[in-house]
Write an enzyme that holds these catalytic residues in place. Structure first.
Site, PDB file in Angstrom:
ATOM      1  N   GLN A   1       2.752  -6.440   6.065  1.00  0.00           N
ATOM      2  CA  GLN A   1       2.665  -5.302   4.974  1.00  0.00           C
ATOM      3  C   GLN A   1       3.962  -4.449   5.309  1.00  0.00           C
ATOM      4  O   GLN A   1       4.534  -3.871   4.331  1.00  0.00           O
ATOM      5  CB  GLN A   1       1.897  -4.354   4.945  1.00  0.00           C
ATOM      6  CG  GLN A   1       0.408  -5.263   4.612  1.00  0.00           C
ATOM      7  CD  GLN A   1      -1.021  -4.550   5.028  1.00  0.00           C
ATOM      8  OE1 GLN A   1      -1.648  -3.782   3.947  1.00  0.00           O
ATOM      9  NE2 GLN A   1      -1.550  -4.580   6.042  1.00  0.00           N
TER      10      GLN A   1
ATOM     11  N   ASP B   1       1.768   3.975   3.617  1.00  0.00           N
ATOM     12  CA  ASP B   1       0.285   4.377   3.261  1.00  0.00           C
ATOM     13  C   ASP B   1       0.459   5.305   2.152  1.00  0.00           C
ATOM     14  O   ASP B   1      -0.863   5.661   1.711  1.00  0.00           O
ATOM     15  CB  ASP B   1      -0.145   5.171   4.570  1.00  0.00           C
ATOM     16  CG  ASP B   1      -0.664   4.178   5.612  1.00  0.00           C
ATOM     17  OD1 ASP B   1      -0.356   2.968   5.580  1.00  0.00           O
ATOM     18  OD2 ASP B   1      -1.068   4.872   6.718  1.00  0.00           O
TER      19      ASP B   1
ATOM     20  N   HIS C   1       0.842  -6.050  10.292  1.00  0.00           N
ATOM     21  CA  HIS C   1       2.242  -5.660  10.085  1.00  0.00           C
ATOM     22  C   HIS C   1       3.327  -6.495   9.179  1.00  0.00           C
ATOM     23  O   HIS C   1       4.283  -6.004   8.976  1.00  0.00           O
ATOM     24  CB  HIS C   1       3.043  -5.697  11.553  1.00  0.00           C
ATOM     25  CG  HIS C   1       2.586  -4.454  12.630  1.00  0.00           C
ATOM     26  ND1 HIS C   1       1.304  -4.878  13.161  1.00  0.00           N
ATOM     27  CD2 HIS C   1       2.641  -3.274  12.731  1.00  0.00           C
ATOM     28  CE1 HIS C   1       1.092  -3.984  13.646  1.00  0.00           C
ATOM     29  NE2 HIS C   1       1.759  -2.789  13.465  1.00  0.00           N
TER      30      HIS C   1
ATOM     31  N   GLU D   1       3.904  11.949   7.899  1.00  0.00           N
ATOM     32  CA  GLU D   1       3.315  12.989   8.459  1.00  0.00           C
ATOM     33  C   GLU D   1       3.788  13.584   9.704  1.00  0.00           C
ATOM     34  O   GLU D   1       4.011  14.837  10.013  1.00  0.00           O
ATOM     35  CB  GLU D   1       1.955  12.948   8.173  1.00  0.00           C
ATOM     36  CG  GLU D   1       1.275  11.954   8.666  1.00  0.00           C
ATOM     37  CD  GLU D   1      -0.074  12.162   9.253  1.00  0.00           C
ATOM     38  OE1 GLU D   1      -0.851  11.149   9.589  1.00  0.00           O
ATOM     39  OE2 GLU D   1      -0.706  13.217   9.445  1.00  0.00           O
TER      40      GLU D   1
ATOM     41  N   MET E   1      -3.415  -1.985   5.470  1.00  0.00           N
ATOM     42  CA  MET E   1      -3.336  -1.037   6.286  1.00  0.00           C
ATOM     43  C   MET E   1      -3.488   0.333   5.384  1.00  0.00           C
ATOM     44  O   MET E   1      -4.195   0.334   4.239  1.00  0.00           O
ATOM     45  CB  MET E   1      -1.579  -0.718   6.706  1.00  0.00           C
ATOM     46  CG  MET E   1      -1.264  -1.709   8.144  1.00  0.00           C
ATOM     47  SD  MET E   1       0.208  -1.093   8.571  1.00  0.00           S
ATOM     48  CE  MET E   1       0.110  -2.229  10.134  1.00  0.00           C
TER      49      MET E   1
HETATM   50  O1  F6P Z   1       2.976   3.912   9.178  1.00  0.00           O
HETATM   51  C1  F6P Z   1       1.573   3.777   8.808  1.00  0.00           C
HETATM   52  C2  F6P Z   1       0.637   2.661   9.367  1.00  0.00           C
HETATM   53  O2  F6P Z   1       1.302   1.713   8.803  1.00  0.00           O
HETATM   54  C3  F6P Z   1      -0.649   2.830   9.348  1.00  0.00           C
HETATM   55  O3  F6P Z   1      -1.229   2.287   8.173  1.00  0.00           O
HETATM   56  C4  F6P Z   1      -1.104   1.949  10.605  1.00  0.00           C
HETATM   57  O4  F6P Z   1      -2.373   2.679  10.961  1.00  0.00           O
HETATM   58  C5  F6P Z   1       0.076   2.429  11.632  1.00  0.00           C
HETATM   59  O5  F6P Z   1       1.254   2.521  10.772  1.00  0.00           O
HETATM   60  C6  F6P Z   1       0.159   1.249  12.360  1.00  0.00           C
HETATM   61  O6  F6P Z   1       1.329   1.254  13.134  1.00  0.00           O
HETATM   62  P1  F6P Z   1       1.807   0.746  14.590  1.00  0.00           P
HETATM   63  O7  F6P Z   1       1.245  -0.476  14.713  1.00  0.00           O
HETATM   64  O8  F6P Z   1       3.231   0.950  14.488  1.00  0.00           O
HETATM   65  O9  F6P Z   1       1.132   1.663  15.538  1.00  0.00           O
END
Ligand code: F6P
Length: 342
Positions: A274, A127, A272, A103, A169
């Site tokens: 996932q 997500d 992470h 998004e 996540m």
């Molecule tokens: O890209 C989505 C996502 O995986 C979300 O589920 C999660 O909240 C976010 O990214 C975490 O991202 P980062 O650890 O890179 O800030």
């Protein structure tokens, strides 16, 4: 024509499959492909890029992460940032941008398109919360990883007579939690779309232990789920899109369940794991189909649109439609999961 390809936001299994497909199909259309490093940051000053050829993208189909690197840089958050991107695209003689992202990245693409940039989008996020497409690539891999973890948590929970809370996540939408919870046979699933009623959660678990002759339970919670209308944030740090760093709801829930039920309760955060590593066959195929379609969209000059999965077909949908609102878990689907609670 020269086109630029970039990957923005959190990484996601299948990104390299998309990049490879854009290059291979792009070459068939006579396009010269430039890889932009680290998302929108790579189109700001100084621009970071390199030539993407069939040779440079050989052997990457099965690899996790992105050979381009990624970032959450938002040019619209820097004074003159968007204008800098437009200037650099023109200086580099780039005729169109293929933006692979969720998004936020596609929100930037939408605004740049409104400023006259030729943009094509590819929907990426584990997500699965982007509108306009039935699925995003990377989601299926994340669900499989979470399901494998829930299977493993089951056997240790059962051996020790424990409740185990597994945090997955899902910032705004509980797609990963609901899918992996159904697939892994979770006893309770908690998602951002539904405020957590901790009394009900404890009732489900106690009823199960009393009536089913078992002494263990599995709870799956999405990291963005909120307890009794409160916040599940674990940090005050924000990224450039204003997102709080999440994590910690699993532990909060575990402590409350243990206190109220008296059952020993532990929590596990998948985090992470996932997002990393090799994509499933499904995501490699979906990413490849999206990448081929994106190159075709460039050839047909379908600007301001995104490749999307509609049923079993790949279609072009307006970026504005994809980024207008998030796709959250619908009640009918969640009702299937609820049949198995408690
Ligand atoms: O890209 C989505 C996502 O995986 C979300 O589920 C999660 O909240 C976010 O990214 C975490 O991202 P980062 O650890 O890179 O800030």
């Amino acid at each position: 024509m020269k086109i630029a390809v970039l990957t923005g936001g959190g990484d996601c299994p299948g990104l390299n499959a998309v990049i490879r497909a854009v290059v291979r199909r792009g070459e068939q259309h006579g396009l010269e492909v430039m890889g932009v490093r680290e998302g929108w940051r790579g189109l700001m000053d100084p621009p970071l890029h390199f030539r993407l050829t069939r040779e440079a993208t050989s052997g990457i189909l099965h690899l996790g992460g992105t050979i381009l690197g990624t970032s959450r840089t938002n040019p619209f958050k820097k004074p003159g940032g968007a204008e800098m991107v437009v200037r650099n695209l023109s200086a580099l003689n780039v005729g169109a941008v293929v933006a692979i992202g969720g998004e936020d990245t596609l929100g930037v693409a939408t605004k740049l398109h409104q400023m006259g940039v030729n943009v094509v989008g590819v929907p990426k996020t584990i997500d699965n919360d982007l509108s306009g497409t039935d699925l995003t690539f990377g989601f299926e891999t994340a669900v499989q990883i979470a399901t494998d973890a829930i299977d493993r948590l089951h056997s240790t929970a059962e051996s020790h007579n424990r409740v185990i809370v597994c945090e997955v996540m899902g910032r705004h939408a509980g797609w990963i939690a609901t899918h992996s919870g159904i697939a892994g046979g979770a006893d309770v699933i908690l998602i951002p779309e539904k405020p957590i009623d901790i009394d009900r959660v404890c009732e489900h678990i106690m009823r199960r232990h009393r009536t089913r002759g078992v002494n263990f339970s599995i709870v799956v919670v999405a990291e963005g789920a909120k307890l009794g209308g409160g916040e599940s944030k674990a940090s005050e740090r924000l990224d450039e899109f204003g997102h709080i760093r999440l994590g910690g709801i699993g532990q909060q829930i575990a402590e409350l369940i243990e206190k109220r039920t008296g059952y020993e309760t532990r929590s596990t955060v998948l985090g992470h794991i996932q997002r990393g590593g090799t994509p499933t066959a499904f995501d490699r195929v979906l990413g490849t189909r999206f990448g081929v379609h994106a190159a075709d969209m460039v050839a047909k000059q379908e600007w301001g649109k995104m490749a999307a999965l509609r049923g079993t077909l790949i279609a072009s949908v307006p970026l504005a439609e994809a980024t207008a609102k998030l796709k959250t878990v619908d009640d009918a689907f969640f009702a299937v999961a609820e049949v198995f609670f408690g």
